[in-house]
Design a protein around this motif. Sequence first.
Motif, PDB file in Angstrom:
ATOM      1  N   PHE A 168      -8.039  -2.377  -6.712  1.00 33.66           N
ATOM      2  CA  PHE A 168      -8.240  -0.959  -6.397  1.00 33.66           C
ATOM      3  C   PHE A 168      -9.609  -0.479  -6.886  1.00 33.66           C
ATOM      4  O   PHE A 168     -10.267   0.331  -6.234  1.00 33.66           O
ATOM      5  CB  PHE A 168      -7.124  -0.107  -7.007  1.00 33.66           C
ATOM      6  N   GLU A 169     -10.023  -0.987  -8.047  1.00 28.32           N
ATOM      7  CA  GLU A 169     -11.351  -0.622  -8.557  1.00 28.32           C
ATOM      8  C   GLU A 169     -12.444  -1.095  -7.598  1.00 28.32           C
ATOM      9  O   GLU A 169     -13.423  -0.370  -7.364  1.00 28.32           O
ATOM     10  CB  GLU A 169     -11.552  -1.226  -9.947  1.00 28.32           C
ATOM     11  N   LEU A 221      -5.366   5.018  -8.653  1.00 29.35           N
ATOM     12  CA  LEU A 221      -6.003   4.318  -9.763  1.00 29.35           C
ATOM     13  C   LEU A 221      -5.826   5.106 -11.059  1.00 29.35           C
ATOM     14  O   LEU A 221      -5.518   4.544 -12.120  1.00 29.35           O
ATOM     15  CB  LEU A 221      -7.481   4.109  -9.448  1.00 29.35           C
ATOM     16  N   GLY A 222      -5.987   6.430 -10.976  1.00 33.15           N
ATOM     17  CA  GLY A 222      -5.756   7.258 -12.152  1.00 33.15           C
ATOM     18  C   GLY A 222      -4.328   7.142 -12.650  1.00 33.15           C
ATOM     19  O   GLY A 222      -4.068   7.054 -13.855  1.00 33.15           O
ATOM     20  N   LEU A 269       0.552  -4.949  -6.698  1.00 33.56           N
ATOM     21  CA  LEU A 269       1.355  -3.910  -7.338  1.00 33.56           C
ATOM     22  C   LEU A 269       2.830  -4.108  -7.011  1.00 33.56           C
ATOM     23  O   LEU A 269       3.694  -3.983  -7.885  1.00 33.56           O
ATOM     24  CB  LEU A 269       0.885  -2.531  -6.869  1.00 33.56           C
ATOM     25  N   ILE A 270       3.124  -4.426  -5.764  1.00 30.06           N
ATOM     26  CA  ILE A 270       4.500  -4.708  -5.366  1.00 30.06           C
ATOM     27  C   ILE A 270       5.047  -5.898  -6.148  1.00 30.06           C
ATOM     28  O   ILE A 270       6.218  -5.921  -6.548  1.00 30.06           O
ATOM     29  CB  ILE A 270       4.574  -4.974  -3.845  1.00 30.06           C
ATOM     30  N   ALA A 286      -7.900  -2.717  -1.017  1.00 29.44           N
ATOM     31  CA  ALA A 286      -6.809  -1.769  -1.257  1.00 29.44           C
ATOM     32  C   ALA A 286      -5.463  -2.398  -0.905  1.00 29.44           C
ATOM     33  O   ALA A 286      -4.474  -2.225  -1.630  1.00 29.44           O
ATOM     34  CB  ALA A 286      -7.028  -0.502  -0.441  1.00 29.44           C
ATOM     35  N   LEU A 287      -5.426  -3.143   0.204  1.00 31.58           N
ATOM     36  CA  LEU A 287      -4.184  -3.796   0.593  1.00 31.58           C
ATOM     37  C   LEU A 287      -3.813  -4.915  -0.374  1.00 31.58           C
ATOM     38  O   LEU A 287      -2.637  -5.101  -0.708  1.00 31.58           O
ATOM     39  CB  LEU A 287      -4.302  -4.349   2.014  1.00 31.58           C
ATOM     40  N   LEU A 288      -4.803  -5.653  -0.866  1.00 30.15           N
ATOM     41  CA  LEU A 288      -4.519  -6.659  -1.888  1.00 30.15           C
ATOM     42  C   LEU A 288      -3.989  -5.997  -3.161  1.00 30.15           C
ATOM     43  O   LEU A 288      -3.059  -6.509  -3.795  1.00 30.15           O
ATOM     44  CB  LEU A 288      -5.777  -7.467  -2.187  1.00 30.15           C
ATOM     45  N   GLY A 289      -4.573  -4.868  -3.522  1.00 33.15           N
ATOM     46  CA  GLY A 289      -4.068  -4.127  -4.674  1.00 33.15           C
ATOM     47  C   GLY A 289      -2.617  -3.718  -4.475  1.00 33.15           C
ATOM     48  O   GLY A 289      -1.786  -3.840  -5.383  1.00 33.15           O
TER      49      GLY A 289
END
Length: 360
Positions: free
Chosen positions: A135-136, A152-153, A123-124, A116-119
């Motif tokens: 995130f998936e 994610l949605g 994203l940033i 989640a943190l990598l996602g």
Amino acid sequence: MKQQWQAQLDRAIALLEAGDIEGGLAKLADIRDSHTNDPILGLQLVNIYHELGHHDVALDILEGMEVRRAEWDDEIQGEMSVYRASLYIDLDRLQEAMDTLLPIKEVGTDDYRVYALLGELFLIEGLTEVAVRYFERAVELEPDNEEIQYLLGKLYAEQGENKRAIEKWQLLEGFEDESQILRERARLAARQGNFEEALALYERLAKDEGDAEVLYGAGMTAYQLDDWQRAVRYLARLIEADADYIVAYPLLAEALWKLGMREQAVAIYRQALSLRIEEERLLPGYLRFVIELRRWDEANEALARLRELDEEDPIYWYWQGRVAEAKGKVEEALAFYEQAMNGDEAVADAQERYQNLFRH
């Protein structure tokens, strides 16, 4: 010893929750000074300071724990790394966050927070597709985490994968009633052109919430459906609540005009123009109305304001042509349209109007 610091920590948390921030922080400082060797306490303090937004203090505690890191088991060390990465992100130390997380991922982990943190990091950085994959993976490991499911949605929706977005949101407990999900569904429906569905969702939100986004969404979708009265209702509420919401004024004026309320439509434009915000966006619509009403003094006033903004702008010459044409001054209109067409970009229907006048 653990029971002693836990009781003190509970008192500090109680003070914070009661709104006594100063007292709670003082208690936390006392605990930090008197209990320095327990990693469980250290991690709890890191978490509390992190949630309070005292990121530097939380990182200082982690740095203090680092000297004894080798003494503690893998679980404690893993928690320290996750907290460190999260703090680095909040402190905008993104490369350090990446350097902390990637080695954990490379050796293999089932801690969803790492992914989640990598996602969040990707994203940033604007790498949305990479972020989605992380995130998936996070949601595979923690399928009950509604925050990640919601995000994610939202990312699916932004990528145009509307079906996948809805599927994710349907897994959330508040799919039918939770405000933020209703907003996302309304935005998605509007982007797809499903204005009836979007309006119904925005109207559900407007019953309980009167913020600008909801009112504009309701007004805009009603306008798209040619439901002028409902458009007026919501857009009028919007500018009453937020007079600087400029994009609402042209829609409201147009809806009033469609209802035959021409004086009110002109008044709305004048109200917007009095704010002296984004005049170049408002003046063409206003000019169209006053020209049709043959109110030449107001048209000349608007033309003067366009000229003040940029007398070289072809739009200015185009509207000079429109006024001249409406007055029956064909030669002047042709000259103005020629001036408008001298620019690099096509201006509205200047060429078509020029040709029609020239032929007749």
